[in-house]
Design a protein around this motif. Structure first.
Motif, short mmCIF file in Angstrom:
data_model
loop_
_atom_site.label_atom_id
_atom_site.label_comp_id
_atom_site.label_asym_id
_atom_site.label_seq_id
_atom_site.Cartn_x
_atom_site.Cartn_y
_atom_site.Cartn_z
N MET A 1 -25.26 -27.35 -78.39
CA MET A 1 -24.46 -28.59 -78.37
C MET A 1 -25.15 -29.17 -77.14
O MET A 1 -25.03 -28.85 -76.05
CB MET A 1 -23.05 -28.34 -78.51
N SER A 2 -25.32 -30.58 -77.12
CA SER A 2 -25.93 -31.42 -76.18
C SER A 2 -24.78 -31.62 -75.14
O SER A 2 -23.45 -31.71 -75.58
CB SER A 2 -26.45 -32.57 -76.75
N THR A 3 -25.00 -32.02 -73.98
CA THR A 3 -24.09 -32.26 -72.96
C THR A 3 -23.37 -33.75 -73.37
O THR A 3 -22.12 -33.85 -73.02
CB THR A 3 -24.96 -32.67 -71.53
N GLU A 4 -24.07 -34.52 -74.19
CA GLU A 4 -23.59 -35.61 -74.52
C GLU A 4 -22.51 -35.52 -75.65
O GLU A 4 -21.46 -36.17 -75.48
CB GLU A 4 -24.61 -36.71 -75.27
N LEU A 5 -22.69 -34.65 -76.54
CA LEU A 5 -21.66 -34.32 -77.28
C LEU A 5 -20.53 -33.65 -76.88
O LEU A 5 -19.45 -34.06 -77.28
CB LEU A 5 -22.14 -33.61 -78.54
N HIS A 7 -19.37 -33.96 -73.82
CA HIS A 7 -18.66 -35.16 -73.29
C HIS A 7 -17.89 -35.95 -74.08
O HIS A 7 -16.58 -36.00 -73.84
CB HIS A 7 -19.61 -36.02 -72.42
N ALA A 8 -18.31 -36.32 -75.36
CA ALA A 8 -17.61 -37.11 -76.42
C ALA A 8 -16.46 -36.07 -76.83
O ALA A 8 -15.44 -36.88 -77.20
CB ALA A 8 -18.61 -37.27 -77.55
N VAL A 9 -16.72 -34.78 -76.94
CA VAL A 9 -15.50 -33.86 -77.40
C VAL A 9 -14.38 -34.02 -76.77
O VAL A 9 -13.08 -34.09 -76.89
CB VAL A 9 -15.93 -32.78 -77.92
N LYS A 10 -14.58 -33.81 -75.27
CA LYS A 10 -13.93 -33.71 -74.17
C LYS A 10 -12.94 -35.07 -73.91
O LYS A 10 -11.77 -35.08 -73.82
CB LYS A 10 -14.42 -33.40 -73.11
N GLN A 11 -13.69 -35.97 -74.20
CA GLN A 11 -13.01 -37.43 -74.15
C GLN A 11 -12.31 -37.76 -75.34
O GLN A 11 -10.95 -38.20 -74.90
CB GLN A 11 -14.37 -38.70 -73.98
N LEU A 12 -12.65 -37.52 -76.40
CA LEU A 12 -11.87 -37.56 -77.54
C LEU A 12 -10.51 -36.59 -77.46
O LEU A 12 -9.24 -37.21 -77.73
CB LEU A 12 -12.53 -37.13 -78.92
N TYR A 13 -10.67 -35.52 -77.03
CA TYR A 13 -9.54 -34.69 -76.70
C TYR A 13 -8.46 -35.30 -75.85
O TYR A 13 -7.29 -35.35 -76.24
CB TYR A 13 -9.88 -33.01 -76.35
N LYS A 14 -9.12 -35.63 -74.83
CA LYS A 14 -8.13 -36.23 -73.44
C LYS A 14 -7.31 -37.38 -74.14
O LYS A 14 -6.40 -37.77 -73.94
CB LYS A 14 -8.99 -36.67 -72.42
N THR A 15 -8.14 -38.50 -75.13
CA THR A 15 -7.45 -39.66 -75.63
C THR A 15 -6.69 -39.14 -76.57
O THR A 15 -5.39 -39.87 -76.58
CB THR A 15 -8.58 -40.31 -76.20
N ALA A 48 -24.76 -32.79 -86.56
CA ALA A 48 -24.44 -33.97 -87.36
C ALA A 48 -23.10 -33.67 -87.75
O ALA A 48 -22.08 -34.73 -87.98
CB ALA A 48 -25.14 -33.83 -88.72
N GLU A 49 -22.36 -32.45 -87.99
CA GLU A 49 -21.20 -31.88 -88.54
C GLU A 49 -20.18 -32.41 -86.97
O GLU A 49 -19.08 -32.77 -87.29
CB GLU A 49 -21.00 -30.53 -88.71
N ILE A 50 -20.51 -32.09 -85.76
CA ILE A 50 -20.08 -32.47 -84.75
C ILE A 50 -19.66 -34.02 -84.75
O ILE A 50 -18.37 -34.52 -84.26
CB ILE A 50 -20.32 -32.00 -83.35
N LYS A 51 -20.79 -34.70 -84.71
CA LYS A 51 -20.60 -36.25 -84.63
C LYS A 51 -19.45 -36.75 -85.94
O LYS A 51 -18.85 -37.70 -85.72
CB LYS A 51 -21.66 -36.86 -85.11
#
Length: 100
Positions: A1-5, A7-15, A48-51
């Motif tokens: 998993m890329s660093t960008e994904l 970060h997006a997952v962590k940010q979503l979790y925090k939100t 794609a599934e992560i997105k």
């Protein structure tokens, strides 16, 4: 998993955790459900599934915001209107102005 994904997952979790504090059943209940959902999908590696999962999580954030706005609206409406509904109030006002 890329660093960008990541970060997006962590940010979503925090939100989600932040927004879930005001959840009607309680913040702890929401946090546990949120954590279980993230742990269920921790082994997903397809970008794609992560997105798709991230977009589903963002949809949940929007729905929670709408739920909170609705609760706030209902509370304010109870303060300023009696037990009658908005439609009843409008009909009463229309009848009042028709008589004049």
């Amino acid at each position: 998993m890329s660093t960008e994904l990541k970060h997006a997952v962590k940010q979503l979790y925090k939100t989600l955790i932040f927004i879930g504090r005001e959840y009607p059943k309680g913040g702890i209940y929401f946090r546990d459900k949120c954590h279980a959902a993230f742990m269920k999908n921790k082994d997903v590696t397809d970008p794609a599934e992560i997105k798709m999962l991230i977009s589903r999580g963002e949809y949940v954030v929007k729905e929670l915001e709408a739920l909170y706005r609705l609760r706030k609206y209902r509370t304010l409406r109870k303060r300023y209107y009696d037990s009658e509904t908005f439609e009843e109030t409008m009909l009463k006002n229309i009848r009042y102005f028709d008589e004049k």
